[in-house]
Write a protein that holds these residues in place. Structure first.
Motif, PDB file in Angstrom:
ATOM      1  N   ALA A 137       0.698  -1.206  -0.022  1.00  0.00           N
ATOM      2  CA  ALA A 137      -0.081   0.030  -0.186  1.00  0.00           C
ATOM      3  C   ALA A 137       0.916   1.116   0.036  1.00  0.00           C
ATOM      4  O   ALA A 137       0.288   2.265  -0.275  1.00  0.00           O
ATOM      5  CB  ALA A 137      -0.737  -0.029   1.224  1.00  0.00           C
ATOM      6  N   TRP A 138       2.039   1.061   0.439  1.00  0.00           N
ATOM      7  CA  TRP A 138       2.963   2.181   0.499  1.00  0.00           C
ATOM      8  C   TRP A 138       3.652   2.803  -0.587  1.00  0.00           C
ATOM      9  O   TRP A 138       4.201   3.977  -0.888  1.00  0.00           O
ATOM     10  CB  TRP A 138       4.173   2.263   1.577  1.00  0.00           C
ATOM     11  CG  TRP A 138       4.814   0.889   1.244  1.00  0.00           C
ATOM     12  CD1 TRP A 138       4.519  -0.175   1.837  1.00  0.00           C
ATOM     13  CD2 TRP A 138       6.006   0.694   0.490  1.00  0.00           C
ATOM     14  NE1 TRP A 138       5.529  -1.091   1.153  1.00  0.00           N
ATOM     15  CE2 TRP A 138       6.456  -0.612   0.303  1.00  0.00           C
ATOM     16  CE3 TRP A 138       6.748   1.655  -0.346  1.00  0.00           C
ATOM     17  CZ2 TRP A 138       7.619  -0.946  -0.233  1.00  0.00           C
ATOM     18  CZ3 TRP A 138       7.788   1.284  -0.955  1.00  0.00           C
ATOM     19  CH2 TRP A 138       8.177  -0.228  -1.059  1.00  0.00           C
ATOM     20  N   THR A 139       3.384   1.974  -1.855  1.00  0.00           N
ATOM     21  CA  THR A 139       4.292   2.394  -3.069  1.00  0.00           C
ATOM     22  C   THR A 139       3.582   3.715  -3.727  1.00  0.00           C
ATOM     23  O   THR A 139       4.400   4.588  -4.238  1.00  0.00           O
ATOM     24  CB  THR A 139       4.143   1.039  -4.029  1.00  0.00           C
ATOM     25  OG1 THR A 139       2.835   1.076  -4.198  1.00  0.00           O
ATOM     26  CG2 THR A 139       5.025   0.126  -3.551  1.00  0.00           C
ATOM     27  N   GLU A 140       2.097   3.885  -3.753  1.00  0.00           N
ATOM     28  CA  GLU A 140       1.567   5.038  -4.311  1.00  0.00           C
ATOM     29  C   GLU A 140       1.995   6.413  -3.657  1.00  0.00           C
ATOM     30  O   GLU A 140       2.379   7.427  -4.134  1.00  0.00           O
ATOM     31  CB  GLU A 140       0.226   4.944  -4.370  1.00  0.00           C
ATOM     32  CG  GLU A 140      -0.521   6.064  -5.088  1.00  0.00           C
ATOM     33  CD  GLU A 140      -2.237   5.750  -5.100  1.00  0.00           C
ATOM     34  OE1 GLU A 140      -2.577   6.971  -5.095  1.00  0.00           O
ATOM     35  OE2 GLU A 140      -2.546   4.753  -4.849  1.00  0.00           O
ATOM     36  N   GLU A 141       2.017   6.210  -2.068  1.00  0.00           N
ATOM     37  CA  GLU A 141       2.490   7.289  -1.541  1.00  0.00           C
ATOM     38  C   GLU A 141       3.887   7.788  -1.566  1.00  0.00           C
ATOM     39  O   GLU A 141       4.231   9.007  -1.627  1.00  0.00           O
ATOM     40  CB  GLU A 141       2.186   6.929   0.129  1.00  0.00           C
ATOM     41  CG  GLU A 141       2.202   8.297   1.042  1.00  0.00           C
ATOM     42  CD  GLU A 141       1.689   7.748   2.477  1.00  0.00           C
ATOM     43  OE1 GLU A 141       2.769   8.002   3.372  1.00  0.00           O
ATOM     44  OE2 GLU A 141       0.535   7.423   2.675  1.00  0.00           O
ATOM     45  N   LEU A 142       4.815   6.949  -1.421  1.00  0.00           N
ATOM     46  CA  LEU A 142       6.067   7.038  -1.795  1.00  0.00           C
ATOM     47  C   LEU A 142       6.443   7.675  -3.052  1.00  0.00           C
ATOM     48  O   LEU A 142       7.349   8.476  -3.128  1.00  0.00           O
ATOM     49  CB  LEU A 142       7.003   5.613  -1.589  1.00  0.00           C
ATOM     50  CG  LEU A 142       8.406   5.911  -1.687  1.00  0.00           C
ATOM     51  CD1 LEU A 142       8.977   6.982  -0.894  1.00  0.00           C
ATOM     52  CD2 LEU A 142       9.414   4.606  -1.603  1.00  0.00           C
ATOM     53  N   SER A 144       2.251  10.641   7.704  1.00  0.00           N
ATOM     54  CA  SER A 144       1.525   9.978   6.456  1.00  0.00           C
ATOM     55  C   SER A 144       0.913   8.960   6.796  1.00  0.00           C
ATOM     56  O   SER A 144       1.305   8.136   7.717  1.00  0.00           O
ATOM     57  CB  SER A 144       2.736   9.774   5.549  1.00  0.00           C
ATOM     58  OG  SER A 144       3.503   8.936   5.846  1.00  0.00           O
ATOM     59  N   PRO A 145      -0.031   8.622   5.953  1.00  0.00           N
ATOM     60  CA  PRO A 145      -0.859   7.566   6.365  1.00  0.00           C
ATOM     61  C   PRO A 145      -0.591   6.073   6.183  1.00  0.00           C
ATOM     62  O   PRO A 145      -0.504   5.435   7.388  1.00  0.00           O
ATOM     63  CB  PRO A 145      -2.305   7.592   5.324  1.00  0.00           C
ATOM     64  CG  PRO A 145      -2.044   8.976   4.768  1.00  0.00           C
ATOM     65  CD  PRO A 145      -0.795   9.518   4.935  1.00  0.00           C
ATOM     66  N   THR A 146       0.374   5.815   5.238  1.00  0.00           N
ATOM     67  CA  THR A 146       0.967   4.463   5.185  1.00  0.00           C
ATOM     68  C   THR A 146       2.463   4.191   5.454  1.00  0.00           C
ATOM     69  O   THR A 146       2.776   3.258   6.093  1.00  0.00           O
ATOM     70  CB  THR A 146       0.669   3.788   3.821  1.00  0.00           C
ATOM     71  OG1 THR A 146       1.503   4.876   2.875  1.00  0.00           O
ATOM     72  CG2 THR A 146      -0.790   3.731   3.287  1.00  0.00           C
ATOM     73  N   LEU A 147       3.415   5.372   5.278  1.00  0.00           N
ATOM     74  CA  LEU A 147       4.507   5.360   5.548  1.00  0.00           C
ATOM     75  C   LEU A 147       4.816   5.670   7.000  1.00  0.00           C
ATOM     76  O   LEU A 147       5.935   5.603   7.352  1.00  0.00           O
ATOM     77  CB  LEU A 147       5.282   6.045   4.545  1.00  0.00           C
ATOM     78  CG  LEU A 147       5.638   5.669   3.268  1.00  0.00           C
ATOM     79  CD1 LEU A 147       6.285   6.747   2.317  1.00  0.00           C
ATOM     80  CD2 LEU A 147       6.357   4.231   2.897  1.00  0.00           C
ATOM     81  N   LYS A 148       4.094   6.419   7.601  1.00  0.00           N
ATOM     82  CA  LYS A 148       4.197   6.759   8.918  1.00  0.00           C
ATOM     83  C   LYS A 148       5.177   7.821   9.150  1.00  0.00           C
ATOM     84  O   LYS A 148       6.069   7.843  10.136  1.00  0.00           O
ATOM     85  CB  LYS A 148       4.244   5.550   9.874  1.00  0.00           C
ATOM     86  CG  LYS A 148       3.105   4.773   9.988  1.00  0.00           C
ATOM     87  CD  LYS A 148       1.789   5.561  10.513  1.00  0.00           C
ATOM     88  CE  LYS A 148       0.776   4.579  10.420  1.00  0.00           C
ATOM     89  NZ  LYS A 148      -0.696   5.082   9.978  1.00  0.00           N
ATOM     90  N   VAL A 149       5.457   8.554   8.143  1.00  0.00           N
ATOM     91  CA  VAL A 149       6.782   9.541   8.173  1.00  0.00           C
ATOM     92  C   VAL A 149       6.080  10.689   8.525  1.00  0.00           C
ATOM     93  O   VAL A 149       5.124  11.163   8.290  1.00  0.00           O
ATOM     94  CB  VAL A 149       7.215   9.595   6.516  1.00  0.00           C
ATOM     95  CG1 VAL A 149       8.357  10.622   6.499  1.00  0.00           C
ATOM     96  CG2 VAL A 149       7.817   8.285   6.251  1.00  0.00           C
TER      97      VAL A 149
END
Length: 190
Positions: A66-71, A142-147
């Motif tokens: 799930a994190w690929t789109e956000e990254l 951030s929602p998925t990466l938690k950065v």
């Protein structure tokens, strides 16, 4: 660059005839250009790798990460921010070239100085607000990466700081080119 290549570049981009800074300052600016171009290129390669992972995840893995789109979105934002200054320096930003080729060498230098002054002034006006915007991300993640979103929002500070820096360089180069030219340079045909 060969003479024929230089002529083609001058015909395509009239502002490329404004001389760059030389000496130590020119080498330092060249180093900065290389640094930010390399970082932007690494962000682009990161985007390609993330998107390929996302595609492979959808085709091969039972579930795609799930994190690929956000990254990929964050890498794109930083790619634009890191390359903005170099784009200004190389005159590769979007502009309308209706009359540049009619200008003589001093007028081209003056035009570059004026445009860079206006763009740099805008960047300096917006920079404190970009910092305030970045500070808003200090308590968000951030929602998925938690950065921490501070790092993502900080891209606006990077963008406007680099635009201001490279605009200042463009103003200095334009003013120096106006002063360096001999009086017969204005009478030459562009």
């Amino acid at each position: 660059m060969e003479a024929s290549e230089q002529r083609v570049v001058e015909e395509l981009d009239a502002l490329s005839t404004v001389p760059r800074l030389a000496g130590f300052a020119g080498r330092m600016i060249g180093w900065l250009d290389t640094l930010f171009t390399t970082l932007a290129t690494l962000a682009l390669v990161g985007i390609a790798g993330t998107v390929l992972l996302q595609i492979a995840g959808r085709l091969v893995l039972p579930s795609s990460p799930a994190w690929t789109e956000e990254l990929s979105r964050y890498l794109f934002i930083y790619m634009v921010a890191l390359s903005a200054g170099v784009v200004i320096r190389r005159h590769r930003n979007v502009n309308v070239e209706l009359f540049h080729h009619w200008l003589g060498p001093r007028a081209r230098a003056a035009y570059q100085a004026l445009v860079c002054l206006l763009v740099g002034a805008f960047a300096l006006i917006v920079l404190p607000y970009a910092w305030q915007y970045a500070a808003n991300g200090a308590w968000q993640t951030s929602p998925t990466l938690k950065v921490p979103m501070l790092y993502i929002f900080f891209s606006t500070v990077v963008l406007f700081a680099l635009v201001a820096l490279y605009s200042a360089i463009g103003v200095v180069e334009g003013l120096l080119a106006m002063c360096r030219r001999s009086s017969h340079a204005d009478t030459e045909a562009p």
